[in-house]
Structure formats: C-alpha cells, structure tokens
Design an enzyme around this catalytic site. Sequence first.
Site, short mmCIF file in Angstrom:
data_model
loop_
_atom_site.label_atom_id
_atom_site.label_comp_id
_atom_site.label_asym_id
_atom_site.label_seq_id
_atom_site.Cartn_x
_atom_site.Cartn_y
_atom_site.Cartn_z
N PRO A 1 35.57 37.24 30.59
CA PRO A 1 34.14 36.85 30.63
C PRO A 1 33.58 36.93 31.79
CG PRO A 1 35.67 35.12 29.92
CD PRO A 1 36.35 36.14 30.17
N ASN A 2 32.25 37.37 32.04
CA ASN A 2 31.35 37.24 33.25
C ASN A 2 31.55 38.00 34.28
OD1 ASN A 2 29.52 35.00 31.97
ND2 ASN A 2 31.33 33.79 32.40
N ASP B 1 49.99 33.87 24.91
CA ASP B 1 50.97 34.08 23.65
C ASP B 1 50.99 35.66 23.74
OD1 ASP B 1 51.61 31.46 23.25
OD2 ASP B 1 50.40 31.25 21.57
N SER C 1 38.47 35.16 43.67
CA SER C 1 38.50 34.04 44.37
C SER C 1 39.81 33.31 44.51
CB SER C 1 37.35 32.86 43.92
OG SER C 1 37.84 32.67 42.58
N ARG D 1 39.13 26.02 44.98
CA ARG D 1 38.18 25.65 44.05
C ARG D 1 38.40 24.26 43.27
NH1 ARG D 1 35.96 30.89 41.48
NH2 ARG D 1 34.19 29.48 41.15
N GLU E 1 48.31 39.21 36.95
CA GLU E 1 47.17 38.42 36.96
C GLU E 1 46.37 38.45 38.08
OE1 GLU E 1 47.70 34.14 35.57
OE2 GLU E 1 45.81 33.66 36.99
N HIS F 1 42.07 29.32 32.48
CA HIS F 1 42.54 28.06 32.53
C HIS F 1 42.46 27.30 31.19
CE1 HIS F 1 41.41 29.14 36.64
NE2 HIS F 1 40.19 29.50 36.12
N ARG G 1 40.28 24.68 38.16
CA ARG G 1 40.83 26.20 38.08
C ARG G 1 42.17 26.32 38.72
NH1 ARG G 1 35.69 28.98 37.32
NH2 ARG G 1 34.01 27.81 38.19
N ALA H 1 37.40 32.76 33.14
CA ALA H 1 37.58 31.43 32.90
C ALA H 1 38.80 31.08 31.89
CB ALA H 1 36.22 30.96 32.07
N HIS I 1 42.75 37.39 40.46
CA HIS I 1 41.53 36.76 40.79
C HIS I 1 40.80 37.04 42.05
CE1 HIS I 1 42.24 34.04 37.30
NE2 HIS I 1 43.65 34.05 37.99
N ASN J 1 42.29 40.29 34.65
CA ASN J 1 41.50 38.89 35.26
C ASN J 1 41.03 38.13 33.94
OD1 ASN J 1 39.99 37.09 36.45
ND2 ASN J 1 38.99 38.63 38.03
N ARG K 1 26.22 37.73 39.95
CA ARG K 1 27.04 36.61 39.92
C ARG K 1 27.58 35.65 41.17
NH1 ARG K 1 32.83 35.44 36.97
NH2 ARG K 1 32.48 33.41 36.67
N TYR L 1 31.90 35.59 44.48
CA TYR L 1 32.48 36.68 44.02
C TYR L 1 32.32 38.09 44.95
CZ TYR L 1 33.81 33.65 40.47
OH TYR L 1 34.27 32.88 39.64
C1 DQA Z 1 37.99 34.30 38.55
C2 DQA Z 1 38.40 32.70 38.79
C3 DQA Z 1 38.02 32.11 37.69
O1 DQA Z 1 38.15 30.57 37.66
C4 DQA Z 1 36.58 32.19 37.00
O2 DQA Z 1 36.28 31.45 35.89
C5 DQA Z 1 36.14 33.51 37.05
C6 DQA Z 1 36.67 34.41 38.00
C7 DQA Z 1 37.97 35.11 39.79
O3 DQA Z 1 38.11 36.36 39.74
O4 DQA Z 1 38.19 34.68 40.77
O5 DQA Z 1 35.22 33.88 36.18
O6 DQA Z 1 39.10 34.74 37.63
#
Ligand code: DQA
Length: 159
Positions: free
Chosen positions: A9-10, A86, A101, A106, A97, A79, A110, A76, A99, A73, A17, A22
């Site tokens: 998401p996002n 699963d 950031s 942070r 995985e 977490h 997170r 959110a 990220h 990735n 954003r 980011y």
């Molecule tokens: C993220 C880190 C997550 O905590 C956050 O919710 C994101 C982006 C990252 O790529 O740094 O949406 O996954």
Amino acid sequence: MKIVVIQGPNLNMLGLREQNIYGPMKLEDIHTQMETYAKQSNIEIEFFQSNLEGEIVDKIQECMGEANGIIINPAAYTHTSIAIRDAIKAVQLPTIEVHISNIYAREEFRHKSMIAPVCAGQISGFGPFSYHLAMVSMVQILSEIKAMQEAQQAQQKQQ
Ligand code: DQA
C-alpha cells in the site's frame, strides 16, 4: 526463471509521498531499472502493486508454480500482516523483503516485521537501491538453487 515483484500500500504514490523519507523516484522508474537488470540476467520479471491486503495474499498464492522467487515490499503491512506472512510460508518460494527506508531508524512500530522470519532475507534503508540489492540477491539465490538441482540430477543419473 521468473521473479514476481509485489508492492504494498501507498507505494504507488512514490515520488509524491513523503519525499524526505522515500525520495523523488517514482515506482515505475524503479521498475524500469529492475527490468533492465532482469533482462541482463536472463530472468523474466512481473510487477504487481496493491493497496489491499487480500489482493497481495492472492498474488502470492498465484506465484506458486508460476514464479521462482518473490521480491516484496509489504509497506505498512510489514508490521501487521499475519495473512501475508502465512501466504509466503505457504508457497515456499525464496522471498526477499525490501524497504526503501531504514525501518529500524524510524518509529518503534516499524521496528517489527511480521514478514522477515519467513523470508530469505531483508534489505532496508538504501533508498530505491534496496530493490537493486534485492535483485542481485535473488539472482544469486536462484543460481544456487539451479546448481543444487543440477548436482542432484547428476547424482541420480549415476545411481
Ligand atoms: C516501507 C516502510 C514501511 O514502514 C512503510 O509503511 C512504507 C514503506 C519502506 O519501503 O521503507 O509504506 O515499506
């Protein structure tokens, strides 16, 4: 060999954003770079982004029998999502995985990843370059798996 890249998401809002966290790069530009590296490595690559947890679970399930590895990735959902964890465990594909950031630098909420324990590894904090590091790592994992399978086949032929 095929890798599926799953974006949570996002992440469709990258470039707009929280640029201080980011950076200015858009998701499609990150994907273009990944595609270039995949081509050089002779690997097929597919991209998927969703803001919905269930759609991400569906996509992970679809990877079974279709893909050799997953780069995710979970944003959110990292977490919070036992469902995504699963699903990764269920399909038993090497998963990395990612990220952008450094989640450990942070907010405390997170610092915990529900996903990391079912992944081959986690890459966090290198900006968009985190995705490149994930690609390099995945290519290495896939070539190790291939070498292992070939060695097993050679051994079976000898028996
Ligand atoms: C993220 C880190 C997550 O905590 C956050 O919710 C994101 C982006 C990252 O790529 O740094 O949406 O996954």
